[in-house]
Design a protein around this motif. Structure first.
Motif: not given
Length: 345
Positions: A76-78, A92-100, A153-154, A159-160
């Motif tokens: 899930n994108s920033q 499930g096991k998840w990772r939250f990732v921080f920063g742009a 993300v933009f 691109d898609f």
């Protein structure tokens, strides 16, 4: 006193098996790594950018309740939110990732854990073990505002073939949709906005995480009894039902209280009513919800919203512990009113 029929209450129950998700709810829907995620809006309008998103129960609660379901490796994108975003890890096991740019720290979580992320900062999350996982999500307020996406993300979305309009509407050009005349495109956040969305130190972010092993029952809870625990998880302020603030307290306001109920086999909670919205999400086991006119049997992943003022009780009819997360629609919930006390009055 309002009577609630079996049929009426069944409409307030969303079974896990009946959830209707959307794979293109947001601007990052078709980018590699994010194209297999499903988004769910269970209670409240949520923050989906696609009008095709199914809203199971649109009734205003003072908060929104939704979910994400993702397979291994799916991201899930920033993004950033204007109100509280609280995660209840179902499977499930998840990772939250921080920063742009996903380079300012991370937090790993497992089933039963709870984590809340400060407003006005970039976060994303990814499924990090085999199989499909499910994250339940509480968003603060009836209108949580629109999502702010990281600049990258933009570019990926364009691109898609996806474009985002100001106001939060998604346009999918691959389906022949066009940007309406006079409409403005949402632009990536500028340097000033990016400065406002700076990531706090990891030492601070770690305070907003509570692993299931550290969730302890509060003996002062009016619901506590033989075989019954109610644990505090998130509380902005001291409440009138025997709970102090915390253990998770943010510098922003959640606007709701989050608790965990645990009922051992055969344990029950006597009939009572609440003065605020109450949403029950079953984490594991089997939970019976009963009221004068009927009962419902809830299983893992099911969500029930309880009418304000309805006299109701709980029971665990199964051989394993029943564990449920409960969201109360007030930062300071009132004490429950038990039926015996109400009758005496």
């Amino acid at each position: 006193m309002t009577k609630w029929t079996q049929t009426e209450m069944e409409k307030r129950l969303v079974r896990y098996a009946d959830l209707k998700g959307l794979r293109n709810a947001f601007i990052d829907a078709r980018t590699p790594g994010s194209d297999r995620k499903e988004n769910f809006t269970i209670i409240g309008p949520g923050v989906s950018e696609n009008k095709a998103q199914v809203v199971h129960i649109p009734e205003a609660h003072g908060f929104n309740f939704g979910a994400a379901r993702q397979p291994f490796g799916c991201t899930n994108s920033q993004h950033s939110h204007l109100t509280a975003e609280t995660f209840l890890v179902h499977t499930g096991k998840w990772r939250f990732v921080f920063g742009a740019n996903k380079d300012e720290g991370y937090l790993d979580v497992e089933p039963g854990d709870v984590a809340t992320v400060p407003t006005h900062m970039f976060r994303g999350f990814e499924k990090r073990d085999e199989g499909t996982g499910f994250l339940a999500v509480v968003l603060g307020h009836d209108d949580p505002g629109k999502v702010v996406w990281a600049p990258s993300v933009f570019k990926m979305a364009e691109d898609f073939g996806l474009k985002l309009l100001k106001g939060g509407k998604l346009v999918d050009t691959t389906l022949g949709e066009t940007v309406p005349e006079g409409a403005e495109l949402e632009l990536p956040p500028d340097a000033a906005k990016m400065a406002e969305l700076a990531t706090p130190p990891m030492e601070e972010l770690a305070k907003y995480y509570l692993p299931h092993a550290k969730m302890a029952g509060n003996p002062n809870s009016p619901l506590a009894g033989e075989g019954v625990e109610e644990a505090a998880l998130i509380g902005d302020v001291e409440a009138a039902d025997g709970f102090a603030a915390g253990p998770i307290v943010g510098h922003w306001q959640h606007g709701f209280a989050l608790r965990r109920l645990k009922l051992e086999t055969g344990a029950s909670i006597a009939p009572h009513s609440r003065s605020e919205q109450e949403v029950v999400f079953v984490q594991s086991g089997t939970l019976e919800f009963n009221w004068e006119e009927g009962k419902l049997i809830l299983g893992a992943g099911d969500t029930l919203t309880v009418p304000v003022g309805l006299v109701h009780g709980f029971r665990n009819p199964a051989s394993a512990d029943a564990i449920a997360f409960v969201i109360r629609g007030s930062a300071a919930p009132a004490a429950p009113q038990f039926a015996t006390a109400q009758a005496a009055e």
